[in-house]
Scaffold this motif. Sequence first.
Motif, short mmCIF file in Angstrom:
data_model
loop_
_atom_site.label_atom_id
_atom_site.label_comp_id
_atom_site.label_asym_id
_atom_site.label_seq_id
_atom_site.Cartn_x
_atom_site.Cartn_y
_atom_site.Cartn_z
N VAL A 138 1.60 -8.55 -16.13
CA VAL A 138 1.62 -7.12 -16.45
C VAL A 138 0.31 -6.44 -16.08
N VAL A 139 -0.81 -7.12 -16.30
CA VAL A 139 -2.12 -6.46 -16.19
C VAL A 139 -3.00 -7.04 -15.09
N LYS A 140 -2.44 -7.83 -14.20
CA LYS A 140 -3.28 -8.54 -13.23
C LYS A 140 -4.13 -7.60 -12.38
N ASP A 141 -3.56 -6.48 -11.91
CA ASP A 141 -4.33 -5.57 -11.05
C ASP A 141 -5.43 -4.88 -11.83
N ASP A 142 -5.14 -4.51 -13.07
CA ASP A 142 -6.14 -3.83 -13.90
C ASP A 142 -7.25 -4.78 -14.31
N VAL A 143 -6.88 -6.03 -14.60
CA VAL A 143 -7.90 -7.03 -14.93
C VAL A 143 -8.79 -7.30 -13.73
N ALA A 144 -8.19 -7.34 -12.55
CA ALA A 144 -9.00 -7.52 -11.34
C ALA A 144 -9.99 -6.37 -11.17
N ALA A 145 -9.54 -5.15 -11.48
CA ALA A 145 -10.43 -3.98 -11.39
C ALA A 145 -11.55 -4.09 -12.43
N ALA A 146 -11.21 -4.55 -13.63
CA ALA A 146 -12.22 -4.70 -14.67
C ALA A 146 -13.28 -5.73 -14.27
N ARG A 147 -12.83 -6.83 -13.73
CA ARG A 147 -13.77 -7.88 -13.33
C ARG A 147 -14.63 -7.41 -12.16
N SER A 148 -14.04 -6.61 -11.27
CA SER A 148 -14.82 -6.06 -10.15
C SER A 148 -15.90 -5.10 -10.66
N ALA A 149 -15.62 -4.49 -11.84
CA ALA A 149 -16.59 -3.58 -12.44
C ALA A 149 -17.65 -4.33 -13.25
N GLY A 150 -17.58 -5.64 -13.25
CA GLY A 150 -18.58 -6.45 -13.93
C GLY A 150 -18.23 -6.81 -15.36
N ILE A 151 -17.01 -6.51 -15.79
CA ILE A 151 -16.58 -6.82 -17.15
C ILE A 151 -16.08 -8.27 -17.20
N LYS A 152 -16.53 -9.03 -18.19
CA LYS A 152 -16.06 -10.40 -18.38
C LYS A 152 -14.74 -10.37 -19.15
N VAL A 153 -13.77 -11.14 -18.69
CA VAL A 153 -12.44 -11.14 -19.30
C VAL A 153 -12.09 -12.55 -19.75
N VAL A 154 -11.76 -12.68 -21.04
CA VAL A 154 -11.29 -13.95 -21.59
C VAL A 154 -9.84 -13.79 -22.03
N ASN A 155 -9.00 -14.67 -21.56
CA ASN A 155 -7.57 -14.63 -21.84
C ASN A 155 -7.22 -15.63 -22.94
N THR A 156 -6.42 -15.21 -23.93
CA THR A 156 -6.00 -16.11 -24.99
C THR A 156 -4.48 -16.10 -25.15
N PHE A 157 -3.96 -17.15 -25.75
CA PHE A 157 -2.54 -17.37 -26.07
C PHE A 157 -1.69 -17.75 -24.87
N GLU A 158 -1.54 -16.83 -23.89
CA GLU A 158 -0.62 -17.04 -22.79
C GLU A 158 -1.30 -17.68 -21.58
N PRO A 159 -0.74 -18.77 -21.03
CA PRO A 159 -1.29 -19.33 -19.79
C PRO A 159 -1.28 -18.28 -18.69
N ALA A 160 -2.25 -18.37 -17.80
CA ALA A 160 -2.38 -17.40 -16.72
C ALA A 160 -2.69 -18.12 -15.43
N PRO A 161 -2.38 -17.50 -14.29
CA PRO A 161 -2.70 -18.13 -13.00
C PRO A 161 -4.19 -18.36 -12.82
N GLU A 162 -4.52 -19.34 -12.03
CA GLU A 162 -5.91 -19.64 -11.71
C GLU A 162 -6.59 -18.40 -11.16
N GLY A 163 -7.76 -18.08 -11.71
CA GLY A 163 -8.52 -16.94 -11.20
C GLY A 163 -8.18 -15.62 -11.84
N PHE A 164 -7.21 -15.60 -12.76
CA PHE A 164 -6.83 -14.33 -13.40
C PHE A 164 -7.97 -13.79 -14.26
N ALA A 165 -8.54 -14.66 -15.08
CA ALA A 165 -9.61 -14.26 -16.00
C ALA A 165 -10.84 -15.12 -15.76
N ASP A 166 -11.93 -14.75 -16.42
CA ASP A 166 -13.15 -15.55 -16.31
C ASP A 166 -13.04 -16.83 -17.13
#
Length: 372
Positions: A138-166
């Motif tokens: 649902v949020v992969k493009d927005d998370v990519a934008a956040a990480r490009s802006a220097g924001i660290k992203v930690v994902n919890t509960f749901e497994p995610a594809p490699e490289g989705f979050a920090d």
Amino acid sequence: MILSKRRVAPWAAAFAVTALALTGCGSAKSTSASAGSHDITAAQNVVKQAQAPVTKFDFPKDAVSVPKDKLVIGIPCAYAAEGCKRGVDAVAEAAKTLGWRYQMIDPAGDPQKMRSAVRTAIQLHADGIVLGAVPASVVKDDVAAARSAGIKVVNTFEPAPEGFADANSLYDHVQAGRANAAYVAAATNGAGKVISVNDSEFQSDVELHQGFTDGLKELCPGCEIAKDFDFQIANLQSQVPTQFQAILQANPKANAVWTAYDPVALAIAPVITRSAQNGKLTVVSHNGDPEALQAIKAGNQPFSASVAFSVEWQSYAAMDQMVRLFDGSLPANLKTVNVPQKLVNKDNVTSVPWDGDIDWKSAYTKLWKTTK
């Protein structure tokens, strides 16, 4: 509750299902018509290990300096969902301990609002985002934008594809499914005829189901899946009980039910108690939700066991990852952390919700070197 194309993680189902008094069959004793001659020693050993108290965990070994003046945004699947609420509340608690600013943005289970929440975090110039059961798709493009802006992203509960979050803070879904397979094998003396109720919308449930079905093949050659039923979370209350009733009637020899997560077991419990198979079914599930553990502890209705994990522990592990990401010292072996889990039945309910058995909170806070 989410309708039609709106999807949230299984935790969100918890607030849509009324708290029903359910329970368990006690220890993994036979519920089959005849004991049979199957060797269930391996399954019993897995059950014993899965039910054992947690006594140790591989916490990070190195302390870490906590940077000042950080803003962390918590985004749950839906704050009305108990599991998601508990998750971000624990993030807020940890942020306070760390001396950071914290803000929660509640998308209320709406995928569009999930995307908007991530974009708002970018506009707020957040330093970090913790996602609580927000589907990566649902949020992969927005998370990519956040990480490009220097924001660290930690994902919890749901497994995610490699490289989705920090970083990812999860629990081992495949192992959890295998523990339930072992419980069914032991409870039915290796002669389980199982109705499987799965929600394959979510990667966590795909992995739980895989762990259960593979575990059943490995640990219970005499067991079989009588019916593999797949549903969507939007239909949990409106359609699943009626559909399950028809499945139960069509499978009178079924002696076990596996569900992907506790709210499903809660939703179908009234169907089971009204059926001719009441008292003859071993019902197992996942999450260890408070309502489920209370029902299991009560011991008088069709809920036998649930694989529990500590939501709060998972959130503190995520915040430890966040500190190390800010410090630039998150090692590869800590980029994905699986917190412990425990197979709980009426014989080993120690706390509601399950607290993890050990003092994990102090273990983390002692590693966080804050300065006044």
